[in-house]
Design a protein around this motif. Structure first.
Motif, mmCIF file in Angstrom:
data_model
loop_
_atom_site.group_PDB
_atom_site.id
_atom_site.type_symbol
_atom_site.label_atom_id
_atom_site.label_comp_id
_atom_site.label_asym_id
_atom_site.label_seq_id
_atom_site.Cartn_x
_atom_site.Cartn_y
_atom_site.Cartn_z
ATOM 1 N N VAL A 10 -55.929 -25.077 -2.852
ATOM 2 C CA VAL A 10 -55.642 -26.484 -3.126
ATOM 3 C C VAL A 10 -54.553 -26.944 -2.172
ATOM 4 N N LEU A 11 -54.782 -28.069 -1.507
ATOM 5 C CA LEU A 11 -53.847 -28.595 -0.509
ATOM 6 C C LEU A 11 -53.397 -29.988 -0.936
ATOM 7 N N ILE A 12 -52.097 -30.156 -1.130
ATOM 8 C CA ILE A 12 -51.547 -31.410 -1.634
ATOM 9 C C ILE A 12 -50.558 -31.986 -0.619
ATOM 10 N N PRO A 13 -50.933 -33.022 0.122
ATOM 11 C CA PRO A 13 -49.952 -33.713 0.956
ATOM 12 C C PRO A 13 -49.102 -34.620 0.072
ATOM 13 N N PRO A 34 -54.370 -20.100 -4.539
ATOM 14 C CA PRO A 34 -53.062 -20.709 -4.300
ATOM 15 C C PRO A 34 -53.116 -22.236 -4.256
ATOM 16 N N VAL A 35 -51.944 -22.824 -4.456
ATOM 17 C CA VAL A 35 -51.727 -24.247 -4.259
ATOM 18 C C VAL A 35 -50.688 -24.392 -3.158
ATOM 19 N N TRP A 36 -51.018 -25.182 -2.149
ATOM 20 C CA TRP A 36 -50.095 -25.440 -1.047
ATOM 21 C C TRP A 36 -49.719 -26.915 -1.034
ATOM 22 N N VAL A 37 -48.452 -27.189 -0.810
ATOM 23 C CA VAL A 37 -47.964 -28.558 -0.707
ATOM 24 C C VAL A 37 -47.361 -28.755 0.678
ATOM 25 N N VAL A 38 -47.742 -29.847 1.336
ATOM 26 C CA VAL A 38 -47.126 -30.221 2.605
ATOM 27 C C VAL A 38 -46.330 -31.499 2.366
ATOM 28 N N VAL A 39 -45.021 -31.382 2.415
ATOM 29 C CA VAL A 39 -44.134 -32.531 2.206
ATOM 30 C C VAL A 39 -44.003 -33.269 3.535
ATOM 31 N N ASP A 40 -44.495 -34.498 3.541
ATOM 32 C CA ASP A 40 -44.607 -35.254 4.789
ATOM 33 C C ASP A 40 -43.356 -36.105 5.033
ATOM 34 N N ALA A 73 -51.972 -36.286 8.985
ATOM 35 C CA ALA A 73 -51.142 -35.336 9.728
ATOM 36 C C ALA A 73 -50.685 -34.199 8.823
ATOM 37 N N ALA A 74 -50.334 -34.529 7.580
ATOM 38 C CA ALA A 74 -49.924 -33.489 6.634
ATOM 39 C C ALA A 74 -51.083 -32.566 6.296
ATOM 40 N N VAL A 75 -52.267 -33.148 6.103
ATOM 41 C CA VAL A 75 -53.451 -32.321 5.829
ATOM 42 C C VAL A 75 -53.752 -31.415 7.015
ATOM 43 N N LEU A 76 -53.670 -31.950 8.222
ATOM 44 C CA LEU A 76 -53.946 -31.128 9.408
ATOM 45 C C LEU A 76 -52.982 -29.960 9.497
ATOM 46 N N HIS A 77 -51.719 -30.191 9.197
ATOM 47 C CA HIS A 77 -50.758 -29.078 9.200
ATOM 48 C C HIS A 77 -51.205 -28.001 8.206
ATOM 49 N N GLY A 78 -51.619 -28.430 7.019
ATOM 50 C CA GLY A 78 -52.086 -27.467 6.028
ATOM 51 C C GLY A 78 -53.342 -26.747 6.465
ATOM 52 N N GLN A 80 -54.263 -26.055 9.547
ATOM 53 C CA GLN A 80 -53.905 -25.083 10.581
ATOM 54 C C GLN A 80 -53.290 -23.831 9.964
ATOM 55 N N GLN A 81 -52.456 -24.019 8.956
ATOM 56 C CA GLN A 81 -51.880 -22.868 8.257
ATOM 57 C C GLN A 81 -52.958 -22.094 7.500
ATOM 58 N N ALA A 82 -53.915 -22.825 6.922
ATOM 59 C CA ALA A 82 -54.998 -22.173 6.176
ATOM 60 C C ALA A 82 -55.877 -21.340 7.101
ATOM 61 N N LEU A 83 -56.185 -21.893 8.276
ATOM 62 C CA LEU A 83 -56.971 -21.133 9.254
ATOM 63 C C LEU A 83 -56.263 -19.839 9.638
ATOM 64 N N ALA A 84 -54.967 -19.949 9.896
ATOM 65 C CA ALA A 84 -54.208 -18.769 10.303
ATOM 66 C C ALA A 84 -54.172 -17.712 9.204
ATOM 67 N N ALA A 85 -54.241 -18.163 7.954
ATOM 68 C CA ALA A 85 -54.185 -17.229 6.827
ATOM 69 C C ALA A 85 -55.565 -16.745 6.384
ATOM 70 N N GLY A 86 -56.634 -17.252 7.018
ATOM 71 C CA GLY A 86 -57.969 -16.766 6.714
ATOM 72 C C GLY A 86 -58.709 -17.507 5.618
ATOM 73 N N TYR A 87 -58.206 -18.672 5.200
ATOM 74 C CA TYR A 87 -58.918 -19.448 4.179
ATOM 75 C C TYR A 87 -60.041 -20.254 4.826
ATOM 76 N N THR A 88 -61.116 -20.449 4.077
ATOM 77 C CA THR A 88 -62.290 -21.140 4.615
ATOM 78 C C THR A 88 -62.439 -22.561 4.091
ATOM 79 N N HIS A 89 -61.898 -22.859 2.932
ATOM 80 C CA HIS A 89 -62.066 -24.173 2.315
ATOM 81 C C HIS A 89 -60.763 -24.631 1.654
ATOM 82 N N ALA A 90 -60.569 -25.949 1.655
ATOM 83 C CA ALA A 90 -59.377 -26.517 1.031
ATOM 84 C C ALA A 90 -59.768 -27.724 0.193
ATOM 85 N N LEU A 91 -59.310 -27.742 -1.041
ATOM 86 C CA LEU A 91 -59.477 -28.920 -1.881
ATOM 87 C C LEU A 91 -58.243 -29.794 -1.698
#
Length: 258
Positions: A10-13, A34-40, A73-78, A80-91
Motif C-alpha cells: 500500500v502506497l500513501i502519498p 507493508p504500508v509505505w507513506v511518502v510525505v510530500d 511525484a510522491a507516487v513515483l518516489h514510492g 522507484q523504492q518499490a522496484l528496488a525492493a522487488g515489489y510488483t504492485h502498489a495500491l
C-alpha cells in the motif's frame, strides 16, 4: 485481517492532511502490510509523527521528501523504492480519509488473481460529495474513454487503485508530466495504451467536512486548467498514434509503449 505480502504494498502519498493521515495509516495497516507513506514536503508536523509510528511498526515505512512536488511525484518516489525492493504492485490511496481502507484486501486479491491488469476503484458517492466535482469528473471520464478507444476505464480520477509498479514507473520516467493533479487520469490512459486492461471495482468515497478533519488541496480553477492541458496533450498524442494503434488492435497485436 492484516495480510502480509512480498509482492503487493500500500502506497500513501501525503501532503498537509493533518491528524487525518494518522487515522488513514492506522486503518491501512489494520488491513495490510507493508504500508509505505511518502510525505510530500508537508509542513504540518505529520512527517515526524509518521516517522515515530514507523519506528514502532515494522510493517510501516515512511519517506520524507524535502519539498512539495505533487501527488504524482510522491507516487513515483514510492514506485522507484518499490522496484528496488522487488515489489510488483502498489495500491495507491489518498491520505485524507476519502478512500475505503477496508477494501484493500479485496483490491489486492483482484490484482493477485490478474497481475497483468490495473485494478481501479469505481467511486460510489454519498451525500457528502460536492455536486460540481461529481459532474466535472464526467467530462474527464468522457475524454478518457475516447483517448483509450473505450478500454473500459470506469472512472479516470478516483485514486484508490492497484498499479503494476514496473509499467507505471516506466511510463512516468519517460515524460515530465503526471506529477500533480494530472497523475491519476494520465496514469490510466498511458497504461491502457500499453495494453494493461482495467478491472473496475466499486468503492465508496467520502468527502470529510472540515470539522471532521477533512482537508482538500483541490483548486477548481488551477486544477481544471491542468486537466484541460493534460487532455489536450493526450489527444494530440492519441491522434498521432491512432492509425497505427487501430492497425495493431485489428490484428490483436500489443499496443505501442506509452
Amino acid at each position: 485481517m492484516n495480510a502480509v505480502s512480498a509482492t503487493h504494498l500500500v502506497l500513501i502519498p501525503s501532503y498537509n492532511t493533518g491528524e487525518q493521515v494518522y487515522a488513514t495509516v492506522r486503518a491501512a495497516r489494520a488491513q495490510w502490510a507493508p504500508v509505505w507513506v511518502v510525505v510530500d514536503g508537508s509542513t504540518d508536523g505529520t512527517a515526524e509523527g509518521l516517522q515515530a509510528m514507523a519506528a514502532a511498526d515494522p510493517g510501516l515505512r515512511v519517506w520524507v521528501l524535502p519539498q512539495n512536488s505533487g501527488k504524482g511525484a510522491a507516487v513515483l518516489h514510492g514506485l522507484q523504492q518499490a522496484l528496488a525492493a522487488g515489489y510488483t504492485h502498489a495500491l495507491a490511496m489518498d491520505s485524507d480519509g476519502q478512500h475505503p481502507a477496508d477494501l484493500i484486501p479485496a483490491f489486492m486479491q483482484a490484482s493477485i488473481a490478474r497481475p497483468d491488469t490495473m485494478v481501479l476503484g469505481r467511486p460510489v458517492f454519498d451525500a457528502s460529495a460536492p455536486l460540481l466535482r461529481v459532474r466535472g469528473r464526467r467530462v474527464s471520464n468522457w475524454w478518457t474513454n475516447l483517448e483509450t478507444l473505450g478500454a473500459g476505464v470506469a472512472d479516470s480520477l478516483y485514486g484508490f487503485r492497484v498499479y503494476p509498479v514496473a509499467a507505471l514507473a516506466a511510463v512516468m520516467q519517460r515524460q515530465p508530466w503526471m506529477r500533480r493533479f494530472d497523475f491519476d487520469t494520465e496514469a490510466v490512459v498511458r497504461l491502457a495504451w500499453r495494453g494493461i486492461k482495467p478491472v473496475n471495482l466499486d468503492a465508496p468515497v467520502k468527502y470529510l467536512r472540515a470539522d471532521e478533519g477533512g482537508v482538500s488541496h483541490f483548486r477548481y480553477g488551477r486544477d481544471n486548467v491542468l486537466l484541460s492541458w493534460m487532455h489536450t496533450r493526450l489527444m494530440v498524442e492519441f491522434v498521432l498514434r491512432l492509425p497505427a494503434l487501430l492497425w495493431r488492435k485489428a490484428r490483436r497485436l500489443p499496443p505501442f509503449q506509452a
